[in-house]
Design a protein around this motif. Structure first.
Motif, PDB file in Angstrom:
ATOM      1  N   ALA A 224      17.583  -8.911  -0.629  1.00  0.00           N
ATOM      2  CA  ALA A 224      16.661  -7.814  -0.316  1.00  0.00           C
ATOM      3  C   ALA A 224      17.022  -6.563  -1.104  1.00  0.00           C
ATOM      4  O   ALA A 224      16.155  -5.917  -1.709  1.00  0.00           O
ATOM      5  N   ARG A 225      18.309  -6.206  -1.113  1.00  0.00           N
ATOM      6  CA  ARG A 225      18.722  -5.004  -1.833  1.00  0.00           C
ATOM      7  C   ARG A 225      18.589  -5.189  -3.340  1.00  0.00           C
ATOM      8  O   ARG A 225      18.178  -4.274  -4.055  1.00  0.00           O
ATOM      9  N   ASN A 226      18.926  -6.377  -3.830  1.00  0.00           N
ATOM     10  CA  ASN A 226      18.788  -6.638  -5.266  1.00  0.00           C
ATOM     11  C   ASN A 226      17.339  -6.481  -5.721  1.00  0.00           C
ATOM     12  O   ASN A 226      17.045  -5.889  -6.760  1.00  0.00           O
ATOM     13  N   GLN A 227      16.421  -7.039  -4.919  1.00  0.00           N
ATOM     14  CA  GLN A 227      14.999  -6.934  -5.253  1.00  0.00           C
ATOM     15  C   GLN A 227      14.533  -5.482  -5.178  1.00  0.00           C
ATOM     16  O   GLN A 227      13.755  -5.020  -6.026  1.00  0.00           O
ATOM     17  N   ALA A 228      14.993  -4.751  -4.173  1.00  0.00           N
ATOM     18  CA  ALA A 228      14.592  -3.349  -4.015  1.00  0.00           C
ATOM     19  C   ALA A 228      15.087  -2.517  -5.194  1.00  0.00           C
ATOM     20  O   ALA A 228      14.354  -1.668  -5.718  1.00  0.00           O
ATOM     21  N   ILE A 229      16.330  -2.746  -5.615  1.00  0.00           N
ATOM     22  CA  ILE A 229      16.885  -2.012  -6.754  1.00  0.00           C
ATOM     23  C   ILE A 229      16.110  -2.341  -8.026  1.00  0.00           C
ATOM     24  O   ILE A 229      15.824  -1.461  -8.847  1.00  0.00           O
ATOM     25  N   ALA A 230      15.742  -3.606  -8.188  1.00  0.00           N
ATOM     26  CA  ALA A 230      14.983  -4.014  -9.372  1.00  0.00           C
ATOM     27  C   ALA A 230      13.612  -3.349  -9.400  1.00  0.00           C
ATOM     28  O   ALA A 230      13.150  -2.879 -10.451  1.00  0.00           O
ATOM     29  N   ILE A 231      12.952  -3.304  -8.250  1.00  0.00           N
ATOM     30  CA  ILE A 231      11.633  -2.660  -8.173  1.00  0.00           C
ATOM     31  C   ILE A 231      11.756  -1.167  -8.456  1.00  0.00           C
ATOM     32  O   ILE A 231      10.968  -0.591  -9.200  1.00  0.00           O
ATOM     33  N   PHE A 232      12.773  -0.554  -7.851  1.00  0.00           N
ATOM     34  CA  PHE A 232      12.999   0.890  -8.043  1.00  0.00           C
ATOM     35  C   PHE A 232      13.244   1.188  -9.523  1.00  0.00           C
ATOM     36  O   PHE A 232      12.667   2.128 -10.088  1.00  0.00           O
ATOM     37  N   ALA A 233      14.083   0.390 -10.173  1.00  0.00           N
ATOM     38  CA  ALA A 233      14.390   0.599 -11.589  1.00  0.00           C
ATOM     39  C   ALA A 233      13.176   0.339 -12.468  1.00  0.00           C
ATOM     40  O   ALA A 233      12.979   1.023 -13.491  1.00  0.00           O
TER      41      ALA A 233
END
Length: 502
Positions: free
Chosen positions: A150-159
């Motif tokens: 979940a956090r990995n996906q969120a960071i990827a979307i944010f970036a």
């Protein structure tokens, strides 16, 4: 230590007793956080395309036109470190909402500006809002989503919003400016209101930590940079012997000296001197600073050249610059693979050389230039050069340090890149204006200029690319002193990912 953690946990529980970190990235939270990042990136991109129209509409001088960009960047870069710590001290949700609200109100003021002062002041307020909201948003990604997928996906979307915003800003900004430059600011108002409304519901508050905030340091650093930029920007038009210009330099240097004294004695300094004991890291920050200078100044003067000299509309100017984003993205993908195989300094040097060649070629262009014959290849080439440089440098900034220092060093690297832009634009803008005036040109809107004055203006714009090339040279030379190995960079990549899981 355990008592402190228990207290923090109790505080957080009291604020939001029933809310745990999300295990799925789908939901309002990621829309709120990535939406803010997209809005901030868009705002930084679209302003370049509006420079020529708003200069004509408001009757700005060349220095006043440049202040539209530099006022925002100075506030954003100068207060970014303090903004992140405000979230730690008072609660990230609270400060995020406050930052977005200020950014939104400031956007409204920008759209309603009636003269140079009101627009520049509103842009500065926008930068303050972004300096609080942007670093807090990144921190909220880590606390809102559970470690793992979940956090990995969120960071990827944010970036990803940085890349999406860069391209979308060129197209959307151009289209909106075709109607009115005011729309590029006013469009933030409904978006900002929506983000605030959703943030109240979607985000959970974090525990407040007792921190001694280095407010004096932030104010002194921002004030010093602003005064130096004022002197450099206004020098060509007011005269370098003007009391205002000389006074701004003197007071700016005094404030900078005071900043160094304050930081040396601060309990929780924004700029810990201990981080600069490694010569490799100092060289990295210098290279980051001047790479940021190239990107910021290049975008402004290319946008002005194609509109004021070649007669492009704002939309066509935005579309003309899209290949830059693709060149940068392609090189970034290549560099991310090569950086763990060859010494990162050679990637930065190669990128700098490509930038220098493209910029020096661009400096020879005039009003007879055409897009396909003269602009397309240099634009995509310079973008590729920037991409080669910008991937290794942030990794070098955090190479060889424990996980506890990754956050502060990454933040300082971002500040260096952000502040490099307005400081360089002040110098390069002064070069451009001085060149134009020396050739018989004048400052101001092109509608009031003769054909000869427009030619002189074009000479000033292309001379600005020489200044960008000098910045690229300094970035490349500084990179030669970066001795980090591919193994250290690979460890930095791994440590950065590990830190995101904490």
């Amino acid at each position: 230590m355990s008592d402190s953690r228990a207290a923090d946990a109790a505080t957080e529980s009291a604020v939001s007793p029933a809310r745990a970190a999300a295990t799925s990235v789908i939901g309002l939270a990621i829309i709120v956080l990535s939406g803010l990042q997209l809005m901030v990136v868009l705002d930084g991109t679209v302003a370049n395309l509006a420079l020529a129209p708003l200069q004509s509409d408001l009757g700005l001088s060349d220095a006043g036109r440049n202040w539209v960009l530099t006022s925002y960047a100075l506030a954003f870069g100068g207060l970014m470190l303090l903004g992140g710590r405000l979230g730690d001290a008072f609660g990230r949700k609270k400060m995020f909402i406050g930052g977005v609200a200020l950014f939104t109100v400031a956007s409204l003021l920008c759209g309603l500006a009636i003269n140079e002062f009101t627009l520049v002041a509103a842009r500065f307020l926008q930068g303050v809002g972004a300096a609080v909201a942007s670093p807090t948003a990144l921190a909220l990604v880590a606390t809102t989503f559970a470690a793992g997928p979940a956090r990995n996906q969120a960071i990827a979307i944010f970036a990803a919003m940085t890349g999406v915003g860069s391209i979308a800003g060129l197209i959307l900004g151009g289209a909106l400016t075709e109607v009115s430059w005011r729309l590029i600011f006013l469009i933030n108002v409904p978006i900002g209101i929506a983000i605030v409304a959703m943030a109240v519901r979607a985000l959970r508050e974090t525990s407040a930590q007792r921190l001694v905030l280095d407010v004096p340091g932030a104010i002194l650093a921002t004030g010093a940079a602003t005064l130096v930029v004022f002197g450099l920007s206004e020098g060509p038009e007011l005269g370098w012997t003007s009391p205002f210009v000389i006074g701004s330099f003197v007071v700016g240097l005094v404030l900078f000296a005071a900043f160094l004294i304050v930081e040396r004695g601060a309990e929780n300094p924004l700029l810990p001197f201990s981080l600069f004991t490694d010569k490799n890291r100092v060289a990295t920050f210098v290279s980051i600073f001047f790479a940021g200078a190239v990107m910021f100044s290049l975008a402004a003067f290319v946008a002005l050249f194609v509109q004021d000299i070649l007669g492009y509309s704002p939309l066509n100017a935005g579309l003309a610059f899209v290949p830059f984003a693709f060149g940068l993205g392609t090189a970034a993908a290549v560099a991310s693979k090569l950086v763990v195989r060859i010494q990162p300094r050679w990637l930065v040097v190669a990128g700098a050389i490509i930038m220098i060649v493209g910029l020096l070629y661009g400096s020879t262009l005039d009003g007879s230039a055409t897009y396909l014959a003269n602009l397309f290849v240099p634009i995509i080439g310079i973008g590729f050069g920037v991409g080669l440089a910008v991937v290794p440098l942030p990794l070098c900034a955090i190479a060889g340090v424990p996980e506890t220092e990754i956050g502060p060093l990454a933040a300082i690297a971002q500040v260096a890149q952000t502040l490099g832009g307005p400081l360089a634009l002040a110098v390069i803008g002064a070069m451009a204006t001085s060149r134009t005036l020396s050739l018989g040109g004048t400052s101001g809107a092109t509608v009031d200029m003769t054909a000869a004055q427009i030619v002189a203006l074009g000479e000033g714009y292309t001379f600005a690319l020489v200044g960008c090339a000098v910045c690229a040279v300094i970035a490349g030379v500084a990179a030669l002193f970066i001795r980090f190995t591919p193994e250290q960079v690979a460890q930095a990549q791994a440590a950065e990912k590990a830190a995101q899981q904490l």
